[in-house]
Design a protein around this motif. Structure first.
Motif, PDB file in Angstrom:
ATOM      1  N   CYS A  21       0.739  -1.200   0.025  1.00  0.00           N
ATOM      2  CA  CYS A  21       0.203  -0.061  -0.036  1.00  0.00           C
ATOM      3  C   CYS A  21       1.121   1.268  -0.134  1.00  0.00           C
ATOM      4  N   MET A 258       2.620  -0.517  -7.866  1.00  0.00           N
ATOM      5  CA  MET A 258       2.178  -0.120  -6.698  1.00  0.00           C
ATOM      6  C   MET A 258       1.426   1.176  -6.724  1.00  0.00           C
ATOM      7  N   ALA A 259       0.632   1.488  -5.686  1.00  0.00           N
ATOM      8  CA  ALA A 259      -0.323   2.774  -5.577  1.00  0.00           C
ATOM      9  C   ALA A 259       0.627   4.045  -5.984  1.00  0.00           C
ATOM     10  N   ASP A 365      -8.293  -0.068 -10.759  1.00  0.00           N
ATOM     11  CA  ASP A 365      -8.110  -0.402  -9.464  1.00  0.00           C
ATOM     12  C   ASP A 365      -8.872  -1.946  -9.282  1.00  0.00           C
ATOM     13  N   GLN A 367      -7.660  -4.246  -8.195  1.00  0.00           N
ATOM     14  CA  GLN A 367      -7.302  -5.124  -7.232  1.00  0.00           C
ATOM     15  C   GLN A 367      -8.365  -5.395  -6.030  1.00  0.00           C
ATOM     16  N   ARG A 396      -3.101  -2.953  -8.493  1.00  0.00           N
ATOM     17  CA  ARG A 396      -2.055  -2.985  -7.563  1.00  0.00           C
ATOM     18  C   ARG A 396      -1.305  -4.496  -7.633  1.00  0.00           C
TER      19      ARG A 396
END
Ligand SMILES: Nc1ncnc2c1ncn2[C@@H]1O[C@H](COP(=O)(O)OP(=O)(O)O)[C@@H](O)[C@H]1O
Ligand SMILES: [Mg+2]
Length: 533
Positions: A21, A258-259, A365, A367, A396
């Motif tokens: 995160c 990753m974000a 998004d 994920q 992600r």
């Protein structure tokens, strides 16, 4: 192995930031101290004593019962926990037992929803009992010490939230400084006179919430700075598109990263100017009945009366089975439709549209997708024939975990792991984002370069924070200040501030909280630092 305090996932022991995160890893924080950053919401009914005197006790209890019911539902819908009812006040906490990266925004959304829903509740109350309620709400973020059973010991963060609530006028939501920092890109709020706090010498900055942006904005939800780097990824995406057009087939590209690394932006840039119909849909991290949310928003775009696709509309009009499944999906018809029927109908619509012009569907998004949605994506990927469709999945890295594969059975599937920006690109981004007249020392520049580790979101957030604090927030600041202080200046001028307000474009941080937390950590800023201008 160390555990991330924000998302609870495992990371290598020496990780400085969570690989999942992006939050700063505070080693051992979870297990030893159990200090947690949470957002606290206080809500109470203005004038409830007078109301109690005017109504029969039985009626009063019923009215309050409805208010408590609405409050609890909205708080829980947004992932918060009702900590306690104190008289007519509700205290809720976002961030326990599980922390989410966007707890502050969830709390603010819940507050806005509560404020608005009391309006509808009032219509019923007025008709039934001739009374209206108005609520005052305070929201504040800070650290608390979690009790043994994850209930909260009172802390400063709780007191400030209560104080903000007391300062609110009926119908108002007031948010504290830390919360505002975390949500400012997603809300419009206006600064208030800083508030005195009992037993504290410092004033607390406070903001009146006006509006919260929709969580449902499509992919390219903001412009950001000039686009840098990513040449090979752009090329890959454009070639994938050219491939599906040439072969009239379906292709699937997954971009994982990753974000904040730039997945959504890359998609927006790659698709700019393509001769294709582009449908976008975003998965939401929480909420009820959201399994097919991204598809529903894509169908909204596809079947839009003005800008939608005529071929798709014709199919809806002419094919009873497709129309039946789609109208169940859109909630226009209460009937049962199986996930397979829905996937089939959506595929038929996509194919009919692609028959008229190449189609790109972007699932952002992913994920957060539920299995039924992943199945739908896979169904389209595997079974659509003779139609140029590019499915672009953004997620992600956890989407690619052992049991969540995408495009497994497809010949035409590619996965790209989006790496951090290269050094040169990061440097270029820093240059582009700094105001032209900024006097920023080379140490500070170098610090942003290394601490952001090539994550453009973190670059943006750090520069915004530096700019806001006039460069004071940071150890490398000795090299020079970073230009103007937009938020402080706007505050003094009494302007509206926030992502939808006057914060200059070039400094606009991202909706949500993910980058801010890390940016602040990387800058060495104290998490509880007073933001009072
Ligand atoms: N290559 C890039 N050049 C300039 N800015 C970028 C680039 N990639 C991302 N950004 C900016 O960084 C921020 C985060 O990017 P975003 O695409 O939202 O990340 P993700 O979707 O991976 O979470 C956005 O403000 C975006 O405009
Ligand atoms: Mg994104």
């Amino acid at each position: 192995m160390s555990i991330c305090a924000a998302c609870g996932r495992e990371n290598p022991p020496d990780a400085r930031f969570c690989n999942w995160c992006g939050a700063a890893m505070a080693a051992g924080l979870v297990s030893r101290e159990r200090r947690k950053t949470v957002t606290v919401l206080f809500c109470d009914v203005a004038g409830s004593t007078a109301l109690g005197e005017r109504l029969e006790p039985e009626t009063f209890r019923r009215v309050m019962g409805r208010y408590f019911g609405v409050a609890r539902r909205l708080i829980e819908d947004h992932g918060g926990v009702v900590e306690k009812f104190i008289g007519d006040a509700v205290m809720a906490v976002f961030g326990v037992p599980a922390a989410h990266e966007d707890d502050a925004l969830r709390a603010v959304r819940a507050a806005a929803a509560l404020r608005d829903e009391i309006g509808s509740l009032n219509e019923g109350l007025e008709a039934g009992f001739g009374v209206r309620l108005s609520v005052r709400i305070g929201v504040n973020t800070g650290q608390v010490v979690a009790g043994t059973d994850e209930r909260l010991a009172a802390g400063d963060a709780v007191n400030v939230a209560a104080r903000l609530e007391q300062a609110a006028a009926p119908g108002e939501v007031i948010i504290g400084p830390q919360t505002w920092r975390l949500v400012r890109a997603a809300v419009t709020a206006e600064p208030l006179e800083p508030l005195p706090l009992k037993g504290k010498s410092q004033l607390v900055a406070a903001y009146r919430l006006l509006e919260v942006g929709s969580a449902l904005d499509p992919v390219a939800r903001r412009a950001g700075g000039p686009f840098v780097g990513r040449d090979s990824e752009l090329q890959l995406l454009r070639e994938a598109f050219a491939g599906v057009v040439a072969q009239r087939s379906c292709g699937l590209v997954t971009v994982a990263g990753m974000a904040g690394v730039g997945k959504s932006r890359l998609a927006a840039e790659a698709l700019r100017g393509l001769e294709a119909r582009v449908l976008t849909g975003r998965c939401l991290p929480y909420g009820q009945g959201i399994t097919y949310w991204p598809v529903v928003s894509m169908l909204g775009q596809l079947l839009d009366a003005k800008r939608g696709c005529a071929a798709a509309a014709a199919l809806m009009a002419g094919d009873v089975k497709v129309a039946a499944a789609i109208s169940v999906l859109l909630g226009e018809r209460a009937a049962i439709s199986s996930p397979t029927e829905i996937a089939w109908a959506v595929r038929r619509l996509f194919e009919s549209s692609a028959d008229a012009a190449p189609l790109v569907v972007v699932f952002d998004d992913l994920q957060w997708a539920e299995p039924a949605l992943l199945d739908l994506v896979a169904h389209i990927g595997q079974f659509s024939r003779d139609a140029p469709i590019l499915i672009l999945c953004l997620a992600r890295p956890e989407l690619l975990g052992p049991d969540r594969s995408l495009g497994g059975g497809m010949a035409n599937a590619t996965t790209v792991l989006l790496q951090p920006l290269e050094q040169v690109a990061t440097a270029a981004l820093i240059d582009q984002l700094l105001p032209r007249d900024a006097d920023v020392g080379s140490r500070l520049r170098a610090h942003v370069q290394s601490a952001s580790a090539g994550n453009p979101l973190f670059v943006e957030e750090m520069l915004a924070l530096i700019s806001e604090s006039g460069g004071r927030d940071h150890p490398g600041a000795a090299g020079g200040a970073a230009g103007s202080a937009p938020a402080g200046g706007a505050h003094r001028a009494g302007l509206r501030v926030g992502g939808r307000g006057v914060v200059p474009q070039r400094h606009r941080p991202h909706p949500g909280t993910r980058g801010t937390r890390r940016a602040r950590a990387a800058l060495g800023a104290h998490p509880e630092g007073s933001a009072a201008p």
